[in-house]
Design an enzyme around this catalytic site. Structure first.
Site, PDB file in Angstrom:
ATOM      1  N   HIS A 212       0.824  -1.207   0.000  1.00  0.00           N
ATOM      2  CA  HIS A 212       0.000   0.000   0.000  1.00  0.00           C
ATOM      3  C   HIS A 212       0.866   1.268   0.000  1.00  0.00           C
ATOM      4  O   HIS A 212       0.609   2.217  -0.734  1.00  0.00           O
ATOM      5  CB  HIS A 212      -0.949  -0.029   1.204  1.00  0.00           C
ATOM      6  CG  HIS A 212      -1.979   1.047   1.156  1.00  0.00           C
ATOM      7  ND1 HIS A 212      -2.202   1.895   2.187  1.00  0.00           N
ATOM      8  CD2 HIS A 212      -2.839   1.426   0.184  1.00  0.00           C
ATOM      9  CE1 HIS A 212      -3.164   2.749   1.854  1.00  0.00           C
ATOM     10  NE2 HIS A 212      -3.563   2.479   0.653  1.00  0.00           N
ATOM     11  N   HIS A 241      -7.750  -0.340  -5.165  1.00  0.00           N
ATOM     12  CA  HIS A 241      -8.388  -0.344  -3.842  1.00  0.00           C
ATOM     13  C   HIS A 241      -9.644  -1.221  -3.835  1.00  0.00           C
ATOM     14  O   HIS A 241      -9.952  -1.857  -2.824  1.00  0.00           O
ATOM     15  CB  HIS A 241      -8.694   1.080  -3.375  1.00  0.00           C
ATOM     16  CG  HIS A 241      -7.460   1.854  -2.966  1.00  0.00           C
ATOM     17  ND1 HIS A 241      -6.698   2.575  -3.854  1.00  0.00           N
ATOM     18  CD2 HIS A 241      -6.845   1.982  -1.758  1.00  0.00           C
ATOM     19  CE1 HIS A 241      -5.674   3.119  -3.210  1.00  0.00           C
ATOM     20  NE2 HIS A 241      -5.734   2.779  -1.932  1.00  0.00           N
ATOM     21  N   GLU A 352     -10.451  10.840  -4.993  1.00  0.00           N
ATOM     22  CA  GLU A 352      -9.257  10.643  -4.147  1.00  0.00           C
ATOM     23  C   GLU A 352      -8.939  11.821  -3.227  1.00  0.00           C
ATOM     24  O   GLU A 352      -8.693  11.557  -2.045  1.00  0.00           O
ATOM     25  CB  GLU A 352      -8.049  10.291  -5.019  1.00  0.00           C
ATOM     26  CG  GLU A 352      -6.882   9.864  -4.153  1.00  0.00           C
ATOM     27  CD  GLU A 352      -5.636   9.547  -4.951  1.00  0.00           C
ATOM     28  OE1 GLU A 352      -5.700   9.497  -6.187  1.00  0.00           O
ATOM     29  OE2 GLU A 352      -4.597   9.383  -4.312  1.00  0.00           O
TER      30      GLU A 352
HETATM   31 CU1  CUO Z   1      -4.750   3.864  -0.397  1.00  0.00          CU
HETATM   32 CU2  CUO Z   1      -7.303   5.331   0.935  1.00  0.00          CU
HETATM   33  O1  CUO Z   1      -5.713   4.327   1.379  1.00  0.00           O
HETATM   34  O2  CUO Z   1      -6.039   5.320  -0.672  1.00  0.00           O
END
Ligand code: CUO
Length: 695
Positions: A212, A241, A352
């Site tokens: 991540h 995601h 985002e």
């Molecule tokens: Cu990777 Cu919310 O955690 O974008």
């Protein structure tokens, strides 16, 4: 690589070591020291630095001389305290990182190390490493640099903090050759009275959290436009995601827990608490916990003032944009259609919200600030001078159960959009003249049971080196943690090409759960949302019958086990060129050891969906240099500095409705029967609750 480049890579590599120590201390396990121009010392060491540095450097093998450069004005970084926290979800932090990335990118080849070295002790170490790593990923002269793993730079963010006193003791008292790894216990964050704890092995896995961090490093939301504006980055934000959530839901079913509930009501209490038990080494403070049933509050903090009503407004405006079919561009007020080709990419950026969101004024900053509102729930106005919790940090967010609820919510908006698109027509799904007849999976390890279509999972122990991240550290000290693993396996796919000439196709493999946590059969609509991409690769089909064999380690989703747990330093780098290329730079990718869901002791049944689409329609025209770096996880991470190498929408063919299931009736079997170029296999994943050694 030119001599200058090898100088750059050596020097830069060392700047990643021991992030909390001043630059003049020895690096590379005592072998190398930087010789600094006098204006490089920070105020604290101005007068004593040079003499300390000479004393420290007496026994080193190598000295790296840094070219003098002019003093840089770094006042713009001052709002992020040197020993404070740095979050990619805080807008002002993102902007500062963006400026720093620009400085690193604009620096000439001769001055790059000096620029980075000058900045190192003057800014927050986490900010420094994030910005430098991003720049290294995007500069031509650092193409071949192998970045040390983030776990080794900041082990505190990945590992139970109770390990560190023991690691320091081991490191300072025991000679290197006699040291033993320090064991990190499983399930250290809660007892089994907490049902969510059954998923701790997934959420707290080191490789999962590393992935991540790396994904956000490869796809920064802020920074120079050429760095942010990557091919289909908004779509990949959504897709990667959404796959994390799909994978998590599969794990939940294996653990008899229902799928995650999207966090779409910001005023409802959050049932799931989380007590992380990790520290920030920058200031030795614990990451704050969130008790059960916490209630989100308006944020009134120095670096973030977000009200719940803001989040609700942005959410509603984004829904409205989907209903209207367009977003409104900031400044021009022009309508940008949310269409078939670009809609999901735009929506991903809007949600985002990245620097290329078309209108951050109107659609706000929903995803990032949602992370923050959750992360500050324990101290929303800063009364207690507490920092944010794990949710505001990309290295730690996936540890928290609420991460999946938040991303399930973000994903639900994308799904709503996908449902507005016209359905796939047969000609967009079929591949004339190609029939996929069958798929089977088989374990490839000799010593394991090799019953066809039975896959095995179990626990395994691996070591990570903590030494490089411990301040004034004592050389290598290993921690040992237990993680899920599976026996390697192989797909065997039988395909007939009816044409008299060879054809090229893209083979897509998905693992799809058949049943939910109660053993109830899932409907096709649900199965689509839980479908987990396992692999995608181009195949050549000869006329007639073809048997395709593909190994689990080759997955386009994962990076090899060794890359998740690689050690630091040049002595560990593979010598052969091809392996080296694979090794370098490539921290982004789902960890291979988490490729399969855990399954159950009795065996959990899955469908394996295999479809071969025409490469003619999938191909992306671009020149790929031989040995493109980091291409082994392109499904999740794309290709470095290239276009995403599959022209189809991400998640195809399950990303939207098809003519075969428009009315949401039918089953996966029926859907597959319509497609001669697809087939369904069935496998069972059986979990053994025992630690099995690596062979
Ligand atoms: Cu990777 Cu919310 O955690 O974008």
């Amino acid at each position: 690589m030119s001599a200058e480049q090898s100088g750059i890579t050596d020097g830069i590599r060392l700047l990643f070591q021991r992030p909390n120590e001043p630059l003049f201390t020895v690096k590379d396990n005592g072998k190398t020291v930087f010789e600094l121009p006098s204006n490089f010392y920070t105020e604290r060491y101005e007068t004593i630095g040079a003499s300390l540095s000479t004393r420290i450097g007496e026994d080193v093998e190598k000295t790296i001389h840094l070219r003098p450069i002019q003093q840089l004005n770094l006042d713009f970084t001052k709002s992020i305290q040197l020993r404070g926290s740095f979050s990619l979800f805080i807008k002002s932090h993102q902007v500062i990182a963006g400026e720093l990335i620009k400085i690193f990118l604009d620096s000439s080849e001769e001055d790059f190390i000096s620029t980075a070295a000058f900045i190192k002790d003057r800014v927050n170490p986490y900010l420094f490493l994030y910005s430098l790593a991003t720049a290294v990923q995007h500069r031509n002269d650092t193409q071949n640099l192998s970045l040390p793993s983030i776990v080794q730079q900041f082990p505190d963010q990945f590992v139970d903090s109770s390990v560190f006193p023991r690691a320091r003791e081991e490191g300072s008292l025991v000679p290197a050759e006699s040291r033993i790894p320090i064991e990190i216990k499983m399930n250290f964050t809660a007892s089994d009275r907490e049902p969510e704890q059954r998923l701790a092995y997934f959420r707290e896995d080191i490789g999962v959290n590393m992935h991540h961090w790396h994904w956000h490093l490869v796809y920064p939301g802020e920074g120079p436009l050429n760095v942010v504006n990557k091919d289909r980055r908004g779509e990949l934000f959504y897709y990667m995601h959404s796959q994390l959530v799909a994978r998590y839901n599969n794990e939940r079913f294996c653990n008899h827990l229902e799928s995650v509930k999207p966090l779409n009501n910001f005023r409802e209490r959050i049932k799931e608490g989380y007590f992380p038990k990790i520290v920030r080494s920058l200031n030795n403070r614990a990451y704050p916990a969130r008790p059960d049933n916490a209630q989100l509050q308006d944020l009134h903090r120095d670096d973030d003032n977000t009200e719940i009503a803001d989040l609700e407004r942005w959410r509603d405006r984004i829904h409205q944009a989907i209903d209207q079919g367009y977003v409104v561009e900031q400044g021009t007020n022009q309508h940008i259609p949310l269409d078939e080709t670009n809609g999901i990419n735009i929506l991903g950026n809007v949600l985002e919200a990245s620097a290329i969101s078309p209108n951050r004024q109107l659609y706000g900053n929903l995803h990032n600030l949602g992370h923050n509102v959750i992360a500050y729930v324990h101290d929303p106005d800063g009364t207690h001078l507490e920092d944010y919790g794990v949710m505001a940090d990309v290295t730690t967010a996936m540890r928290d159960p609420v991460f999946y609820r938040w991303h399930a919510f973000i994903n639900s908006i994308c799904v709503k959009f996908k449902n507005t698109l016209r359905s796939y027509q047969p000609n967009e799904l079929l591949f004339e003249g190609v029939a996929v007849n069958s798929v089977d999976v088989q374990i490839t390890t000799q010593s394991k049971s090799t019953i066809p279509n039975l896959l095995l999972t179990y626990w395994q122990k691996s070591d990570v080196d903590l030494g490089a991240g411990l301040d004034f550290g004592p050389g290598n000290v290993y921690a040992q943690f237990t993680h899920l693993q599976h026996a390697p396996f192989e797909y065997r796919i039988n395909i007939t090409n009816d044409a008299s000439v060879p054809k090229q196709g893209t083979c897509r493999i998905f693992l799809i759960p058949k049943f939910d946590e109660r053993g109830e059969a899932l409907r096709f609509r649900e199965q689509r949302s839980f479908a987990v991409e396992m692999d995608k690769f181009v195949i050549n089909l000869n006329p007639g019958a073809n048997e395709i064999r593909r190994r689990s380690e080759q997955s386009s989703v994962t990076i090899p086990y060794e890359r998740s747990f690689r050690r630091i330093g040049s002595e560990y780098q593979p010598k052969n060129g091809e392996e080296l290329a694979q090794f370098q730079f490539c921290g982004c990718g789902w960890p291979q050891h988490m490729l399969l869901p855990k399954g159950t002791p009795a065996g959990t049944k899955y469908d394996i969906f295999v479809m071969v689409s025409s490469y003619e329609h999938d191909r992306v025209d671009q020149v790929l240099d031989s040995g493109v770096l980091c291409n082994d996880s392109f499904s999740f991470c794309g290709l470095r500095n290239k276009k995403y190498p599959d022209a189809r929408p991400m998640g195809y063919p399950f990303d939207k409705n098809s003519q075969f299931n428009n009315l949401d009736i039918g089953s996966l079997t029926e859907f597959t029967e319509h497609l001669t170029n697809a087939t369904l296999g069935e496998c069972s994943i059986r979990f053994t609750d025992a630690v099995i050694d690596r062979v």
